[in-house]
Structure formats: C-alpha cells, structure tokens
Design a protein around this motif. Sequence first.
Motif, PDB file in Angstrom:
ATOM      1  N   PHE A  16     -21.108 -49.811-100.395  1.00 35.99           N
ATOM      2  CA  PHE A  16     -20.609 -49.063 -99.368  1.00 35.99           C
ATOM      3  C   PHE A  16     -21.146 -50.359 -97.613  1.00 35.99           C
ATOM      4  O   PHE A  16     -20.767 -49.880 -97.038  1.00 35.99           O
ATOM      5  CB  PHE A  16     -21.106 -47.540-100.110  1.00 35.99           C
ATOM      6  N   ALA A  17     -22.459 -50.108 -97.968  1.00 33.59           N
ATOM      7  CA  ALA A  17     -23.003 -50.937 -96.547  1.00 33.59           C
ATOM      8  C   ALA A  17     -22.255 -51.938 -96.255  1.00 33.59           C
ATOM      9  O   ALA A  17     -22.068 -52.404 -94.978  1.00 33.59           O
ATOM     10  CB  ALA A  17     -24.061 -51.316 -97.100  1.00 33.59           C
ATOM     11  N   LEU A  18     -22.009 -52.524 -97.496  1.00 33.38           N
ATOM     12  CA  LEU A  18     -20.912 -54.041 -96.882  1.00 33.38           C
ATOM     13  C   LEU A  18     -20.530 -53.374 -96.031  1.00 33.38           C
ATOM     14  O   LEU A  18     -19.484 -53.645 -95.019  1.00 33.38           O
ATOM     15  CB  LEU A  18     -21.091 -55.021 -98.237  1.00 33.38           C
ATOM     16  N   ALA A  19     -18.951 -52.817 -96.746  1.00 33.69           N
ATOM     17  CA  ALA A  19     -17.802 -52.143 -95.915  1.00 33.69           C
ATOM     18  C   ALA A  19     -18.042 -51.364 -95.265  1.00 33.69           C
ATOM     19  O   ALA A  19     -16.844 -51.228 -93.847  1.00 33.69           O
ATOM     20  CB  ALA A  19     -17.490 -51.244 -97.487  1.00 33.69           C
ATOM     21  N   ALA A  20     -19.352 -50.687 -94.995  1.00 33.14           N
ATOM     22  CA  ALA A  20     -18.724 -49.743 -93.619  1.00 33.14           C
ATOM     23  C   ALA A  20     -18.991 -50.615 -92.647  1.00 33.14           C
ATOM     24  O   ALA A  20     -18.693 -50.473 -91.627  1.00 33.14           O
ATOM     25  CB  ALA A  20     -20.370 -48.758 -94.115  1.00 33.14           C
ATOM     26  N   THR A  21     -20.271 -51.666 -92.336  1.00 29.28           N
ATOM     27  CA  THR A  21     -20.089 -52.456 -90.929  1.00 29.28           C
ATOM     28  C   THR A  21     -19.130 -53.369 -91.079  1.00 29.28           C
ATOM     29  O   THR A  21     -18.779 -52.946 -89.837  1.00 29.28           O
ATOM     30  CB  THR A  21     -21.340 -53.900 -92.144  1.00 29.28           C
ATOM     31  N   VAL A  22     -17.867 -53.506 -91.491  1.00 21.78           N
ATOM     32  CA  VAL A  22     -17.051 -54.184 -92.002  1.00 21.78           C
ATOM     33  C   VAL A  22     -15.799 -53.154 -91.065  1.00 21.78           C
ATOM     34  O   VAL A  22     -15.707 -53.895 -89.586  1.00 21.78           O
ATOM     35  CB  VAL A  22     -16.359 -55.062 -92.959  1.00 21.78           C
ATOM     36  N   ILE A  23     -16.329 -52.162 -91.683  1.00 24.44           N
ATOM     37  CA  ILE A  23     -15.556 -51.119 -90.733  1.00 24.44           C
ATOM     38  C   ILE A  23     -15.594 -50.492 -89.720  1.00 24.44           C
ATOM     39  O   ILE A  23     -14.730 -50.454 -89.264  1.00 24.44           O
ATOM     40  CB  ILE A  23     -14.997 -49.952 -92.085  1.00 24.44           C
ATOM     41  N   PHE A  24     -17.012 -50.568 -89.547  1.00 26.96           N
ATOM     42  CA  PHE A  24     -17.168 -49.862 -87.938  1.00 26.96           C
ATOM     43  C   PHE A  24     -16.975 -51.636 -87.394  1.00 26.96           C
ATOM     44  O   PHE A  24     -16.469 -51.079 -85.820  1.00 26.96           O
ATOM     45  CB  PHE A  24     -18.842 -49.658 -87.931  1.00 26.96           C
ATOM     46  N   PHE A  25     -17.254 -52.504 -87.354  1.00 26.93           N
ATOM     47  CA  PHE A  25     -16.622 -53.326 -86.880  1.00 26.93           C
ATOM     48  C   PHE A  25     -15.576 -53.449 -85.989  1.00 26.93           C
ATOM     49  O   PHE A  25     -14.998 -53.332 -85.277  1.00 26.93           O
ATOM     50  CB  PHE A  25     -16.711 -54.995 -87.331  1.00 26.93           C
ATOM     51  N   LEU A  26     -15.064 -53.542 -87.155  1.00 35.81           N
ATOM     52  CA  LEU A  26     -13.520 -53.379 -86.469  1.00 35.81           C
ATOM     53  C   LEU A  26     -12.913 -51.748 -86.146  1.00 35.81           C
ATOM     54  O   LEU A  26     -11.901 -52.658 -84.921  1.00 35.81           O
ATOM     55  CB  LEU A  26     -12.308 -53.264 -88.110  1.00 35.81           C
ATOM     56  N   ALA A  28     -14.535 -50.462 -83.382  1.00 36.16           N
ATOM     57  CA  ALA A  28     -15.332 -51.405 -82.490  1.00 36.16           C
ATOM     58  C   ALA A  28     -14.574 -51.800 -81.542  1.00 36.16           C
ATOM     59  O   ALA A  28     -14.231 -52.182 -80.380  1.00 36.16           O
ATOM     60  CB  ALA A  28     -16.719 -51.505 -82.333  1.00 36.16           C
ATOM     61  N   ALA A  29     -14.045 -52.641 -82.255  1.00 35.95           N
ATOM     62  CA  ALA A  29     -13.346 -53.854 -81.805  1.00 35.95           C
ATOM     63  C   ALA A  29     -12.014 -53.347 -81.404  1.00 35.95           C
ATOM     64  O   ALA A  29     -11.196 -53.383 -80.075  1.00 35.95           O
ATOM     65  CB  ALA A  29     -13.106 -54.962 -82.575  1.00 35.95           C
ATOM     66  N   ALA A  30     -11.277 -52.306 -82.017  1.00 40.17           N
ATOM     67  CA  ALA A  30     -10.417 -51.748 -81.756  1.00 40.17           C
ATOM     68  C   ALA A  30      -9.986 -51.149 -80.403  1.00 40.17           C
ATOM     69  O   ALA A  30      -9.823 -51.326 -79.703  1.00 40.17           O
ATOM     70  CB  ALA A  30     -10.066 -51.305 -82.323  1.00 40.17           C
ATOM     71  N   VAL A  31     -11.349 -50.432 -80.405  1.00 37.36           N
ATOM     72  CA  VAL A  31     -11.614 -49.517 -79.909  1.00 37.36           C
ATOM     73  C   VAL A  31     -11.609 -49.865 -77.808  1.00 37.36           C
ATOM     74  O   VAL A  31     -11.371 -50.141 -76.260  1.00 37.36           O
ATOM     75  CB  VAL A  31     -13.408 -48.269 -79.333  1.00 37.36           C
ATOM     76  N   ASP A  32     -12.215 -51.275 -77.653  1.00 35.80           N
ATOM     77  CA  ASP A  32     -12.850 -53.041 -76.845  1.00 35.80           C
ATOM     78  C   ASP A  32     -11.225 -53.309 -76.468  1.00 35.80           C
ATOM     79  O   ASP A  32     -11.075 -53.616 -75.616  1.00 35.80           O
ATOM     80  CB  ASP A  32     -13.723 -53.624 -77.209  1.00 35.80           C
ATOM     81  N   GLN A 167     -17.881 -54.156 -68.830  1.00 37.88           N
ATOM     82  CA  GLN A 167     -18.525 -53.791 -69.819  1.00 37.88           C
ATOM     83  C   GLN A 167     -18.052 -53.337 -70.902  1.00 37.88           C
ATOM     84  O   GLN A 167     -17.788 -52.623 -70.929  1.00 37.88           O
ATOM     85  CB  GLN A 167     -19.480 -53.258 -68.816  1.00 37.88           C
ATOM     86  N   PHE A 168     -18.583 -53.572 -71.798  1.00 38.81           N
ATOM     87  CA  PHE A 168     -17.431 -53.562 -73.333  1.00 38.81           C
ATOM     88  C   PHE A 168     -18.598 -51.923 -74.161  1.00 38.81           C
ATOM     89  O   PHE A 168     -20.074 -51.986 -72.951  1.00 38.81           O
ATOM     90  CB  PHE A 168     -18.525 -54.708 -74.672  1.00 38.81           C
ATOM     91  N   PHE A 169     -17.815 -51.299 -74.535  1.00 38.80           N
ATOM     92  CA  PHE A 169     -18.461 -50.450 -75.280  1.00 38.80           C
ATOM     93  C   PHE A 169     -19.096 -50.179 -76.159  1.00 38.80           C
ATOM     94  O   PHE A 169     -20.244 -49.586 -76.399  1.00 38.80           O
ATOM     95  CB  PHE A 169     -16.925 -49.892 -75.563  1.00 38.80           C
ATOM     96  N   PHE A 170     -18.694 -51.368 -76.845  1.00 41.01           N
ATOM     97  CA  PHE A 170     -19.694 -51.389 -78.142  1.00 41.01           C
ATOM     98  C   PHE A 170     -20.116 -52.904 -77.583  1.00 41.01           C
ATOM     99  O   PHE A 170     -19.513 -53.881 -78.118  1.00 41.01           O
ATOM    100  CB  PHE A 170     -18.772 -51.417 -79.136  1.00 41.01           C
ATOM    101  N   PRO A 171     -21.183 -53.612 -77.624  1.00 39.11           N
ATOM    102  CA  PRO A 171     -21.651 -55.203 -77.095  1.00 39.11           C
ATOM    103  C   PRO A 171     -21.899 -55.404 -78.512  1.00 39.11           C
ATOM    104  O   PRO A 171     -23.430 -55.004 -78.495  1.00 39.11           O
ATOM    105  CB  PRO A 171     -22.662 -55.219 -76.329  1.00 39.11           C
ATOM    106  N   PHE A 172     -21.659 -55.602 -79.289  1.00 34.23           N
ATOM    107  CA  PHE A 172     -21.865 -57.016 -80.133  1.00 34.23           C
ATOM    108  C   PHE A 172     -22.424 -58.252 -80.029  1.00 34.23           C
ATOM    109  O   PHE A 172     -23.309 -58.610 -79.170  1.00 34.23           O
ATOM    110  CB  PHE A 172     -21.448 -56.835 -81.441  1.00 34.23           C
ATOM    111  N   ALA A 173     -21.770 -58.960 -80.628  1.00 32.55           N
ATOM    112  CA  ALA A 173     -21.529 -60.196 -80.852  1.00 32.55           C
ATOM    113  C   ALA A 173     -21.518 -60.842 -79.214  1.00 32.55           C
ATOM    114  O   ALA A 173     -21.326 -62.621 -78.914  1.00 32.55           O
ATOM    115  CB  ALA A 173     -21.425 -60.950 -82.131  1.00 32.55           C
ATOM    116  N   LEU A 174     -20.376 -59.827 -78.451  1.00 34.02           N
ATOM    117  CA  LEU A 174     -19.260 -61.058 -77.491  1.00 34.02           C
ATOM    118  C   LEU A 174     -20.546 -60.669 -76.203  1.00 34.02           C
ATOM    119  O   LEU A 174     -19.309 -61.564 -75.171  1.00 34.02           O
ATOM    120  CB  LEU A 174     -18.254 -60.493 -77.317  1.00 34.02           C
TER     121      LEU A 174
END
Length: 194
Positions: A16-26, A28-32, A167-174
């Motif tokens: 769940f932790a691995l899948a949730a991380t990927v889903i949250f990242f996707l 966030a990317a869709a929103v930005d 300015q990114f809404f979710f500033p991760f690696a970008l």
Amino acid sequence: MKQRRHKTVGQALVEFALAATVIFFLLAAAVDLGLIFFTLQALRTAAQEGATYGSYPIVVTNGGQVTEVRLNYQEIFRRIRFSGGANPSGIVNLFDLNGDGIDDANQSAVFSASNPTNPNGFVIIENPRGPNPASLSGACATTTPQVDMRNAGRNCWIRVTVRYRYQFFFPFALGRDIILPVTFTMPIRSQFIG
C-alpha cells in the motif's frame, strides 16, 4: 498459522505504501500539468493581444503629411497586462509575470520600452529592422499611404514573447518553479489612409 497471518498484514502495508506513493505522484503531476496548460493558454492570449495591437503601427503626421510610422511599445505592454482583465484572477497574474509579488508596471527587469528586445525580460517585443527598434526602418519604413508592408520580401512583422514564472503546486523533483514562454508573431499592417 498466526505467524503467517502477521506476515501477510505487513506485506500489504508495504504494498500500500509503495502504490500510494506512485498514485499520489501521478495525481500531483496531473494537477500541475493541467495548471501549466491553462497558464500557457492565458499567456498565448496575452501575447496574441499584444502582437495584434502592435501589428497596427502609429502613424505620425506633421501638417497633414505622414512623417513616421512606428510602434508604441508602452501600449503593447499595457495590452498584454490587461488581456486578462483589470483585476488579476485565475491561474495567471499578468501583473506579476516574474513572480516576485510586486506589480510589473515599473520594473525594467520585466519590460523596458527603451529596450523591448531584452532577452532576459518577461515581455519581449521584436520587429525585424533598425537600430531604434521603435522605428520601422529599413525595408519596413514607409510614409506612403496604402503601401502594404506585408508584400513579399519586406519581412515586416512583430513578435511578442511573454514569459511567466510558474510555481509548481506540488514541488517534488522538478524544483519550485519554471519559466514558461509563449511567442506570437503577426505581420505589420500599413494600410493607413493618407
């Protein structure tokens, strides 16, 4: 049997932790990406408004005779700023292109009418000819009424580039922000009546 069930619960938690991380990242990317798309649309409208206004140059007369045809860079900049309305709202604040929280009206780092072709500016206005960019000199110069500067070989155009610090809404690696540029080019019209 009890030990085996405990192992399965731990495995599900890790999955769940691995899948949730990927889903949250996707997500966030869709929103930005959606916000970037709408930002680019607003910038395109602003650049198009500036280029359209600039494609009709100012005709300077003296005693009824046309003495000069030139561009009004200050008014082009004003048209770009107000293309989204008088009160900035929505995704893009065209009054603060560089994202410093200060109105761009008097910031020469954003736009300078004395140096409209500054490649580091956030509004860049170019035309093809002349040491004085506000003057349509060279092949684009005309004081003759109803002479079309769009004729073959004249190459008379105005290009408006509007850059915006997004300015990114979710500033991760970008990173925290990126500069989004949009350019619009129009032929300069000279069908003025003399």
